[in-house]
Design a protein around this motif. Sequence first.
Motif, PDB file in Angstrom:
ATOM      1  N   VAL A 123      38.058  22.767  26.149  1.00 45.20           N
ATOM      2  CA  VAL A 123      38.507  21.394  25.943  1.00 45.20           C
ATOM      3  C   VAL A 123      39.905  21.463  25.358  1.00 45.20           C
ATOM      4  O   VAL A 123      40.142  22.185  24.381  1.00 45.20           O
ATOM      5  N   PRO A 130      40.444  14.887  22.000  1.00 45.81           N
ATOM      6  CA  PRO A 130      40.134  15.600  23.245  1.00 45.81           C
ATOM      7  C   PRO A 130      40.712  14.865  24.444  1.00 45.81           C
ATOM      8  O   PRO A 130      40.469  13.670  24.629  1.00 45.81           O
ATOM      9  N   LEU A 133      39.070  18.425  29.961  1.00 43.37           N
ATOM     10  CA  LEU A 133      38.086  19.487  30.104  1.00 43.37           C
ATOM     11  C   LEU A 133      38.548  20.351  31.265  1.00 43.37           C
ATOM     12  O   LEU A 133      38.684  19.877  32.383  1.00 43.37           O
ATOM     13  N   LEU A 187      34.744  14.733  26.056  1.00 37.94           N
ATOM     14  CA  LEU A 187      36.015  14.016  25.944  1.00 37.94           C
ATOM     15  C   LEU A 187      35.933  12.815  25.008  1.00 37.94           C
ATOM     16  O   LEU A 187      36.910  12.075  24.850  1.00 37.94           O
TER      17      LEU A 187
END
Length: 231
Positions: A123, A130, A133, A187
């Motif tokens: 990540v 975040p 990915l 996320l």
Amino acid sequence: MRVPRYWTVKQALLGLVDAGTPGTALPTERELAERFATSRTTVRQAIAELVTEGRLDRTQGSGTYIAEPLLVEVQQLTSFTDDLGPERVANRILDVRTEPADAETAGRLGLAAGHPVQVVERVRLVDGVPLALETARLAGDLPGLAAELEARGSLYATLREAYGRGVDRVQDAVQSRLADPREAELLAVDTGHPVLLVRRLSHTADDRPVEWTRSVYRGDRFTFVAHARTV
């Protein structure tokens, strides 16, 4: 042309966002509905779009707030860390492993199906948030990859400095989709949140394929920048 009522409310809310400061709470849905002489359902739809676009943050049981600006531009031939600086970028490494190449990976990297490839799943965070990915599949023998990557942070710097494999050109394919439950969890968004899926194939200067990467970016935080030159 008939303009939907929620769109008018959305533009009015954008005015509040632009005039306010990040972290400021918006009035309640009931108050906004009274202010704009419309229904709470219409207000809720306008707010939902602005949350999706990253202009507002909604906290269950607390309220709706003006979001901190965090719009990230990523170039093509540079890494995340190169684009934004190591002081802003962090990586949460989920896995570094070796696995047999599936048919697609083998075709992209010029390998026989089943040939071992290195897989890096992580990540990518910017300012603690975040953003992406990323699952990279890498050709060739890369001994000690986990430690080398941990030491440098940047995958491209690791390939260049530790293994002599500088990335010279890339090809990106970008499409929009909705986050699945695992992507949403990693996320920090809701399932079904708009994301951008970027598939990247990278080559070295001598035209060897080195990287086949699948990245899922938050659609409310990512700008893809491509440069071209006319000839």
